[in-house]
Design an enzyme around this catalytic site. Structure first.
Site, PDB file in Angstrom:
ATOM      1  N   ALA A  43       0.875  -1.186   0.000  1.00 14.19           N
ATOM      2  CA  ALA A  43       0.000   0.000   0.000  1.00 14.19           C
ATOM      3  C   ALA A  43       0.901   1.222   0.000  1.00 14.19           C
ATOM      4  O   ALA A  43       1.780   1.346   0.856  1.00 14.19           O
ATOM      5  CB  ALA A  43      -0.896  -0.002   1.231  1.00 14.19           C
ATOM      6  N   ARG A  45       1.170   5.640  -1.299  1.00 14.74           N
ATOM      7  CA  ARG A  45       0.518   6.811  -1.891  1.00 14.74           C
ATOM      8  C   ARG A  45       1.212   7.228  -3.171  1.00 14.74           C
ATOM      9  O   ARG A  45       0.619   7.682  -4.114  1.00 14.74           O
ATOM     10  CB  ARG A  45       0.503   7.960  -0.889  1.00 14.74           C
ATOM     11  CG  ARG A  45      -0.705   7.905   0.024  1.00 14.74           C
ATOM     12  CD  ARG A  45      -0.790   9.147   0.819  1.00 14.74           C
ATOM     13  NE  ARG A  45       0.513   9.442   1.415  1.00 14.74           N
ATOM     14  CZ  ARG A  45       0.693  10.063   2.561  1.00 14.74           C
ATOM     15  NH1 ARG A  45      -0.331  10.488   3.227  1.00 14.74           N
ATOM     16  NH2 ARG A  45       1.893  10.286   3.042  1.00 14.74           N
ATOM     17  N   GLU A 188      12.463  13.072  10.818  1.00 19.18           N
ATOM     18  CA  GLU A 188      11.031  12.775  10.854  1.00 19.18           C
ATOM     19  C   GLU A 188      10.299  13.696   9.881  1.00 19.18           C
ATOM     20  O   GLU A 188      10.817  14.758   9.496  1.00 19.18           O
ATOM     21  CB  GLU A 188      10.490  13.022  12.261  1.00 19.18           C
ATOM     22  CG  GLU A 188      11.060  12.093  13.304  1.00 19.18           C
ATOM     23  CD  GLU A 188      10.838  10.636  12.969  1.00 19.18           C
ATOM     24  OE1 GLU A 188       9.694  10.206  12.878  1.00 19.18           O
ATOM     25  OE2 GLU A 188      11.839   9.910  12.772  1.00 19.18           O
ATOM     26  N   ASP A 199      11.210  12.701  19.387  1.00 16.61           N
ATOM     27  CA  ASP A 199      11.518  11.381  18.822  1.00 16.61           C
ATOM     28  C   ASP A 199      12.360  10.561  19.817  1.00 16.61           C
ATOM     29  O   ASP A 199      12.090   9.381  20.060  1.00 16.61           O
ATOM     30  CB  ASP A 199      12.270  11.576  17.499  1.00 16.61           C
ATOM     31  CG  ASP A 199      12.698  10.263  16.878  1.00 16.61           C
ATOM     32  OD1 ASP A 199      11.852   9.574  16.302  1.00 16.61           O
ATOM     33  OD2 ASP A 199      13.899   9.917  16.988  1.00 16.61           O
ATOM     34  N   LYS A 203      11.461   6.954  21.902  1.00 18.73           N
ATOM     35  CA  LYS A 203      12.320   5.760  21.956  1.00 18.73           C
ATOM     36  C   LYS A 203      12.712   5.427  23.394  1.00 18.73           C
ATOM     37  O   LYS A 203      12.738   4.265  23.792  1.00 18.73           O
ATOM     38  CB  LYS A 203      13.560   5.988  21.097  1.00 18.73           C
ATOM     39  CG  LYS A 203      13.236   6.128  19.609  1.00 18.73           C
ATOM     40  CD  LYS A 203      14.403   6.681  18.832  1.00 18.73           C
ATOM     41  CE  LYS A 203      14.074   6.845  17.362  1.00 18.73           C
ATOM     42  NZ  LYS A 203      15.069   7.637  16.634  1.00 18.73           N
ATOM     43  N   GLY A 300      18.004   5.678   8.599  1.00 18.18           N
ATOM     44  CA  GLY A 300      18.405   5.405   7.216  1.00 18.18           C
ATOM     45  C   GLY A 300      17.674   4.210   6.666  1.00 18.18           C
ATOM     46  O   GLY A 300      17.130   3.385   7.405  1.00 18.18           O
TER      47      GLY A 300
HETATM   48  N1  HSE Z   1      14.296  10.659  12.773  1.00 20.12           N
HETATM   49  C1  HSE Z   1      14.844   9.502  13.406  1.00 20.12           C
HETATM   50  C2  HSE Z   1      16.295   9.779  13.754  1.00 20.12           C
HETATM   51  C3  HSE Z   1      14.749   8.331  12.463  1.00 20.12           C
HETATM   52  O1  HSE Z   1      16.859  10.730  13.222  1.00 20.12           O
HETATM   53  O2  HSE Z   1      16.862   9.083  14.572  1.00 20.12           O
HETATM   54  C4  HSE Z   1      15.060   7.018  13.100  1.00 20.12           C
HETATM   55  O3  HSE Z   1      14.180   6.711  14.135  1.00 20.12           O
END
Ligand code: HSE
Length: 434
Positions: A43, A45, A188, A199, A203, A300
């Site tokens: 799927a 876009r 992101e 972010d 995590k 990456g």
């Molecule tokens: N935007 C995140 C980073 C991508 O730079 O670590 C990986 O999770």
């Protein structure tokens, strides 16, 4: 044996990498999984110029994958909280296992998703959600399961680390490096998630849950980004023998759990202080294993695909097993999760770097020292620089011993009230990680 059929939802950076590595290493992956893995539907876009798709059915409706009776495993790589949550819940409802790289989704909605997955007896795997290509979820959840974990500390945002490294090593500007990180597919969709620490907090929330056996509590994480860091502080830190890194710290204490993301001074001779560019590293300190360090590409296309596919292989190996005998989603049995509270930042403890801009008057240093000592704050070292030509102020740089944050807040309020102290006091937390 018939191949396992998977549906990929989202063919962006990670989705494209996952598709390509699955094709390129199909034989090797099948030898490990015990069965072939066939991409039976995608799927997306818009098409991904890095992928050559021939013969795989394509749809622009992710929910068509969630309800496709042919599909055994749904790979959610669309990101975000809303549609992704609906997609994952719908997939689970339809009896599909799910693999996701979506840290925001797991950190915010993971408790609900895992409860639903248990009800339906399916697996939700999320190795790629933390630290890109580093198998740190597996390491903590399985490899370190003998330990009482004391703390976890990590550089867990590749974009932020890339920016800090380029600024420090090459003197590049913040927007310039951020634009490159976006072009390379590290950042992101909303890059404020990277530079404001959101972010990393997603995590860290996940890491803390699997390290300490607590429910996911993203809303209680303290989050501070890198946007306020100045070159002056980076240079003073260097002169004191430290590097500034954007660190996530989760520490178990007698009173509760510290869960905080912020710029941090780390002694320059620690391995983790030398983790540069888009690389991530996570240190885990357990009572039996001592400190372990996990290092690798944190973002990456193919590094993240590596973790997505490792999860796929795990799911394929475990999908016929009794759900009771699988590795629990959050490492601990769901009925054994602990209610140990997350501490507010004011109750957390760390050492500090302070930079105070003062008038060059006699007695200022004595006043500063007295404010700190009245609050039980022990000074480790002081560096006083020469008067700055443009404003005639003296930068005073102090390192303190560990102190509860509220005491430091009180001290900073008192310091900023001094007549000879000009402007705000810069404060950066310090961690020795030894
Ligand atoms: N935007 C995140 C980073 C991508 O730079 O670590 C990986 O999770």
């Amino acid at each position: 044996m018939k191949p396992v059929k998977v549906g990929i939802c989202g063919l962006g950076t990670v989705g494209g990498g996952t598709f390509n590595v699955l094709q390129r290493n199909a034989e090797e992956i099948a030898r490990r999984a015990g069965r072939g893995i066939e991409v039976a539907q995608i799927a997306m876009r818009s098409s991904n110029p890095n992928c050559q798709i021939t013969g795989t059915p394509i749809t622009n409706d992710v929910f068509a994958v969630a309800t496709n009776p042919e599909i055994d495993i749904v790979i959610e790589l669309i990101g975000g909280y809303t549609v992704a949550r609906e997609l994952v819940l719908k997939s689970i409802d339809n009896g599909k296992h799910v693999v996701t790289a979506n840290k925001a989704l797991i950190a915010v909605h993971g408790n609900e998703i895992f409860a639903k997955a248990r009800e339906k007896g399916v697996i939700v795997a999320f190795e790629a959600a933390v630290a890109g290509g580093i198998p740190v979820i597996k390491a903590i959840r399985e490899g370190l399961s003998a330990n009482r974990i004391n703390w976890v500390a990590g550089i867990i945002n590749g974009t932020g680390n890339f920016i800090l490294t380029e600024m420090r090593e090459k003197g590049r500007t913040f927007p310039d490096v951020l634009a490159e990180a976006q072009a390379l597919g590290y950042a992101e969709a909303d890059p404020t998630f990277d530079v404001e620490g959101i972010d990393a907090a997603h995590k860290l929330t996940i890491l803390a849950s699997i390290a300490f056996g607590i429910p996911l509590q993203f809303d209680k994480a303290y989050t501070e980004g890198i946007t306020q860091l100045t070159t002056a502080d980076v240079n003073y830190a260097e002169a004191l023998g430290y590097r500034i890194k954007h660190l996530g710290v989760a520490r178990s204490t007698a009173n509760g759990i510290e869960l905080r993301v912020h710029p941090t001074l780390i002694p320059a001779d620690r391995l983790i202080a030398n983790v540069n560019g888009v690389m991530n590293a996570v240190m885990v300190n357990g009572d039996a294993a001592g400190s372990t360090l996990f290092y690798g590409a944190g973002a990456g296309m193919e590094p993240t695909a590596s973790s997505v596919i490792a999860d796929l292989v795990d799911v394929v190996r475990a999908m016929t097993s009794d759900p009771e005998n699988r590795v629990p989603h959050l490492a601990f049995q769901p009925d054994s999760l602990s209610a140990h509270p997350i501490l507010p930042i004011e109750a957390c403890e760390s050492a500090y770097y302070l930079r105070i801009q003062a008038k060059d008057h006699p007695g200022v240093l004595a006043q500063v020292a007295s404010i700190l000592s009245e609050r039980g704050i022990n000074i480790e070292s002081i560096m006083q620089k020469e008067v700055e030509e443009q404003d005639g102020l003296v930068p005073m740089i102090l390192l303190t011993h560990r102190v509860v944050e509220q005491h430091m807040n009180d001290a900073i309020t008192a310091l900023e009230a001094l007549q000879d102290v000009i402007g705000s006091v810069v404060r950066i937390r310090v961690e020795q990680l030894n």
